[in-house]
Write a protein that holds these residues in place. Structure first.
Motif, PDB file in Angstrom:
ATOM      1  N   VAL A  19      38.493  44.539  36.716  1.00 16.18           N
ATOM      2  CA  VAL A  19      39.103  43.453  37.695  1.00 16.18           C
ATOM      3  C   VAL A  19      40.123  43.906  38.634  1.00 16.18           C
ATOM      4  O   VAL A  19      41.134  44.594  38.341  1.00 16.18           O
ATOM      5  CB  VAL A  19      39.327  42.256  36.773  1.00 16.18           C
ATOM      6  CG1 VAL A  19      40.162  41.261  37.856  1.00 16.18           C
ATOM      7  CG2 VAL A  19      38.086  41.469  35.989  1.00 16.18           C
ATOM      8  N   LYS A  20      40.016  43.679  39.750  1.00 13.52           N
ATOM      9  CA  LYS A  20      40.930  44.080  40.816  1.00 13.52           C
ATOM     10  C   LYS A  20      42.473  43.460  40.389  1.00 13.52           C
ATOM     11  O   LYS A  20      42.505  42.367  40.096  1.00 13.52           O
ATOM     12  CB  LYS A  20      40.514  43.459  42.072  1.00 13.52           C
ATOM     13  CG  LYS A  20      39.289  44.227  42.923  1.00 13.52           C
ATOM     14  CD  LYS A  20      39.041  43.490  44.042  1.00 13.52           C
ATOM     15  CE  LYS A  20      37.601  44.085  44.513  1.00 13.52           C
ATOM     16  NZ  LYS A  20      37.191  43.212  45.689  1.00 13.52           N
ATOM     17  N   GLU A  24      42.552  36.532  42.050  1.00 13.29           N
ATOM     18  CA  GLU A  24      43.260  35.337  41.631  1.00 13.29           C
ATOM     19  C   GLU A  24      42.822  34.967  40.173  1.00 13.29           C
ATOM     20  O   GLU A  24      41.707  35.115  39.570  1.00 13.29           O
ATOM     21  CB  GLU A  24      43.074  34.409  42.431  1.00 13.29           C
ATOM     22  CG  GLU A  24      43.295  34.501  43.929  1.00 13.29           C
ATOM     23  CD  GLU A  24      42.779  33.377  44.813  1.00 13.29           C
ATOM     24  OE1 GLU A  24      42.628  32.229  44.213  1.00 13.29           O
ATOM     25  OE2 GLU A  24      42.951  33.771  45.929  1.00 13.29           O
ATOM     26  N   PRO A  25      43.854  34.568  39.166  1.00 10.43           N
ATOM     27  CA  PRO A  25      43.509  34.174  37.836  1.00 10.43           C
ATOM     28  C   PRO A  25      42.354  32.889  37.537  1.00 10.43           C
ATOM     29  O   PRO A  25      41.560  32.976  36.811  1.00 10.43           O
ATOM     30  CB  PRO A  25      44.821  33.584  37.269  1.00 10.43           C
ATOM     31  CG  PRO A  25      45.994  34.489  38.149  1.00 10.43           C
ATOM     32  CD  PRO A  25      45.288  34.363  39.461  1.00 10.43           C
ATOM     33  N   LYS A  27      39.944  32.526  39.478  1.00  9.48           N
ATOM     34  CA  LYS A  27      38.622  33.135  39.910  1.00  9.48           C
ATOM     35  C   LYS A  27      38.196  34.086  38.697  1.00  9.48           C
ATOM     36  O   LYS A  27      36.930  33.988  38.355  1.00  9.48           O
ATOM     37  CB  LYS A  27      38.572  33.953  41.204  1.00  9.48           C
ATOM     38  CG  LYS A  27      38.844  33.021  42.379  1.00  9.48           C
ATOM     39  CD  LYS A  27      38.518  33.933  43.771  1.00  9.48           C
ATOM     40  CE  LYS A  27      38.749  33.055  45.004  1.00  9.48           C
ATOM     41  NZ  LYS A  27      38.876  33.894  46.217  1.00  9.48           N
ATOM     42  N   VAL A  28      39.047  34.721  38.128  1.00  9.74           N
ATOM     43  CA  VAL A  28      38.832  35.592  36.946  1.00  9.74           C
ATOM     44  C   VAL A  28      38.140  34.660  35.741  1.00  9.74           C
ATOM     45  O   VAL A  28      37.312  34.809  35.081  1.00  9.74           O
ATOM     46  CB  VAL A  28      39.843  36.333  36.562  1.00  9.74           C
ATOM     47  CG1 VAL A  28      39.714  37.168  35.285  1.00  9.74           C
ATOM     48  CG2 VAL A  28      40.336  37.239  37.510  1.00  9.74           C
ATOM     49  N   ALA A  29      38.938  33.402  35.680  1.00  4.74           N
ATOM     50  CA  ALA A  29      38.732  32.545  34.584  1.00  4.74           C
ATOM     51  C   ALA A  29      37.347  31.967  34.655  1.00  4.74           C
ATOM     52  O   ALA A  29      36.581  31.777  33.827  1.00  4.74           O
ATOM     53  CB  ALA A  29      39.928  31.403  34.445  1.00  4.74           C
ATOM     54  N   ALA A  30      36.791  31.552  35.951  1.00  2.00           N
ATOM     55  CA  ALA A  30      35.730  31.075  36.519  1.00  2.00           C
ATOM     56  C   ALA A  30      34.774  31.869  36.246  1.00  2.00           C
ATOM     57  O   ALA A  30      33.612  31.637  35.753  1.00  2.00           O
ATOM     58  CB  ALA A  30      35.867  30.766  37.725  1.00  2.00           C
ATOM     59  N   TRP A  31      35.079  33.179  36.542  1.00  2.00           N
ATOM     60  CA  TRP A  31      33.788  34.400  36.102  1.00  2.00           C
ATOM     61  C   TRP A  31      33.681  34.691  34.634  1.00  2.00           C
ATOM     62  O   TRP A  31      32.440  34.456  34.263  1.00  2.00           O
ATOM     63  CB  TRP A  31      34.267  35.632  37.053  1.00  2.00           C
ATOM     64  CG  TRP A  31      33.466  36.787  36.533  1.00  2.00           C
ATOM     65  CD1 TRP A  31      32.519  37.264  36.634  1.00  2.00           C
ATOM     66  CD2 TRP A  31      34.188  38.152  35.739  1.00  2.00           C
ATOM     67  NE1 TRP A  31      31.972  38.494  36.142  1.00  2.00           N
ATOM     68  CE2 TRP A  31      33.455  38.978  35.531  1.00  2.00           C
ATOM     69  CE3 TRP A  31      35.461  38.148  35.449  1.00  2.00           C
ATOM     70  CZ2 TRP A  31      33.427  40.216  35.006  1.00  2.00           C
ATOM     71  CZ3 TRP A  31      35.680  39.440  34.624  1.00  2.00           C
ATOM     72  CH2 TRP A  31      34.896  40.350  34.460  1.00  2.00           C
ATOM     73  N   VAL A  32      34.412  34.696  33.965  1.00  2.00           N
ATOM     74  CA  VAL A  32      34.597  34.813  32.335  1.00  2.00           C
ATOM     75  C   VAL A  32      33.812  33.794  32.042  1.00  2.00           C
ATOM     76  O   VAL A  32      32.831  34.020  30.981  1.00  2.00           O
ATOM     77  CB  VAL A  32      35.944  35.145  31.809  1.00  2.00           C
ATOM     78  CG1 VAL A  32      35.598  34.943  30.380  1.00  2.00           C
ATOM     79  CG2 VAL A  32      36.370  36.441  32.113  1.00  2.00           C
ATOM     80  N   LEU A  92      30.343  35.555  41.466  1.00  2.00           N
ATOM     81  CA  LEU A  92      31.741  35.241  40.844  1.00  2.00           C
ATOM     82  C   LEU A  92      32.227  36.745  40.375  1.00  2.00           C
ATOM     83  O   LEU A  92      33.422  36.821  40.493  1.00  2.00           O
ATOM     84  CB  LEU A  92      31.386  34.629  39.025  1.00  2.00           C
ATOM     85  CG  LEU A  92      30.875  32.954  39.599  1.00  2.00           C
ATOM     86  CD1 LEU A  92      30.549  32.343  38.305  1.00  2.00           C
ATOM     87  CD2 LEU A  92      31.662  32.315  40.435  1.00  2.00           C
ATOM     88  N   GLY A  93      31.152  37.673  40.150  1.00  2.00           N
ATOM     89  CA  GLY A  93      32.147  38.852  39.604  1.00  2.00           C
ATOM     90  C   GLY A  93      31.889  39.973  40.610  1.00  2.00           C
ATOM     91  O   GLY A  93      33.179  40.281  40.824  1.00  2.00           O
ATOM     92  N   ALA A  94      31.006  40.112  41.605  1.00  2.00           N
ATOM     93  CA  ALA A  94      31.194  41.066  42.944  1.00  2.00           C
ATOM     94  C   ALA A  94      32.502  40.871  43.520  1.00  2.00           C
ATOM     95  O   ALA A  94      33.258  41.925  43.636  1.00  2.00           O
ATOM     96  CB  ALA A  94      30.059  41.039  43.544  1.00  2.00           C
ATOM     97  N   PRO A  95      33.085  39.731  43.728  1.00  2.00           N
ATOM     98  CA  PRO A  95      34.033  39.856  44.836  1.00  2.00           C
ATOM     99  C   PRO A  95      35.444  40.182  43.986  1.00  2.00           C
ATOM    100  O   PRO A  95      36.537  40.440  44.805  1.00  2.00           O
ATOM    101  CB  PRO A  95      34.277  38.170  45.094  1.00  2.00           C
ATOM    102  CG  PRO A  95      32.760  37.663  45.003  1.00  2.00           C
ATOM    103  CD  PRO A  95      32.366  38.307  43.895  1.00  2.00           C
ATOM    104  N   ILE A  96      35.381  39.959  42.505  1.00  2.00           N
ATOM    105  CA  ILE A  96      36.629  40.354  42.021  1.00  2.00           C
ATOM    106  C   ILE A  96      36.797  41.463  41.073  1.00  2.00           C
ATOM    107  O   ILE A  96      37.977  42.125  40.613  1.00  2.00           O
ATOM    108  CB  ILE A  96      37.117  39.448  40.985  1.00  2.00           C
ATOM    109  CG1 ILE A  96      35.963  39.115  39.770  1.00  2.00           C
ATOM    110  CG2 ILE A  96      37.381  38.104  42.039  1.00  2.00           C
ATOM    111  CD1 ILE A  96      36.605  37.756  38.880  1.00  2.00           C
ATOM    112  N   CYS A  97      35.654  42.246  41.124  1.00  2.00           N
ATOM    113  CA  CYS A  97      35.519  43.248  40.150  1.00  2.00           C
ATOM    114  C   CYS A  97      35.402  44.810  40.923  1.00  2.00           C
ATOM    115  O   CYS A  97      34.506  44.868  42.031  1.00  2.00           O
ATOM    116  CB  CYS A  97      34.282  43.286  39.272  1.00  2.00           C
ATOM    117  SG  CYS A  97      34.385  42.286  38.004  1.00  2.00           S
TER     118      CYS A  97
END
Length: 225
Positions: A19-20, A24-25, A27-32, A92-97
């Motif tokens: 994760v980058k 933002e936490p 967005k990470v939580a929503a992705w998980v 959800l994943g592509a923008p933050i990974c």
């Protein structure tokens, strides 16, 4: 979604994510949460996703992982192409990974449970052989991994095999998952590393790189609501 039944053959699917740093936490939580929600796809026997407990490989900075199980390669393919999976990956994943690695292998004669208990500790190991080596060297490494399995008395479950999806594996061709009742049991193994060391020394000269990560199975999404 499957019950805790025993099956003669299971397909293991593991994805590691970086994760980058600036993600933002929320967005990470929503992705998980979105990843864990994929357990509802019919072909999925087991799925859990969350932060890596410990990354023991300095060359790779993975932060999260997903582990799932299927009855066949066809079921894994159906999961991969499912609209819900594609939405989580793209939206959800592509923008933050910033990095992703995936490895798949067949686990023969997997003992119960198919669904690891929440709180179980996993050690995942991925091995990349030196360039130019072939089936004989792969067989040697797989044999050593099998010997390690036989030496680990506190082990709940272990599977290992040759990766059959090289596209996103970064050249890693052999993988294993060792599952312990909890972190105490896994850390007890670390306090007595000679058992594993004696076996890995047999193949050290043919391994180019090894990734080792520890992961704790989180509570099921339904249980945490």
């Amino acid at each position: 979604m499957s019950s805790l039944a025993s099956r003669p053959q299971i397909v293991e699917h593991v994805v590691l994510f970086k994760v980058k740093d600036e993600a933002e936490p929320e967005k990470v939580a929503a992705w998980v949460s979105g990843l864990n929600g994929l357990i509802s796809i019919d072909q999925v026997l087991h799925l859990s996703a969350g932060p890596i407990h410990r990354n023991r490989s300095s060359a790779f900075k993975f932060t999260h992982m997903l582990h799932s199980r299927y009855s066949s390669k066809e079921d894994l393919s159906a999961y991969a192409g499912h609209p819900s999976h594609l939405r989580v990956v793209k939206e959800l994943g592509a923008p933050i990974c910033e990095d992703v690695m995936a490895v798949d292998w067949i686990a023969d004669d997997l003992s119960d449970p198919i669904v690891p208990r929440p709180g179980s500790a996993m050690r995942l190991t991925f091995m990349r052989l030196n360039e130019g080596l072939g089936d004989e060297e792969k067989a040697k490494v797989l044999g050593v991994v099998g010997e390690i399995k036989d030496c680990l008395g506190s082990l709940d479950q272990m599977t290992y095999g040759e990766n059959f999806s090289p596209e996103r594996a970064k050249g890693f061709s052999i993988a294993s998952i060792a599952i312990f009742s909890g972190m105490n049991e896994l850390e007890a193994l670390d306090s007595n590393p000679e058992v594993v060391q004696l076996q890995t020394d047999k193949v050290r000269d043919i391994l180019d790189r090894v990734i080792v990560v520890d992961y704790v199975v989180p509570p099921s999404q339904s249980a945490s609501l």
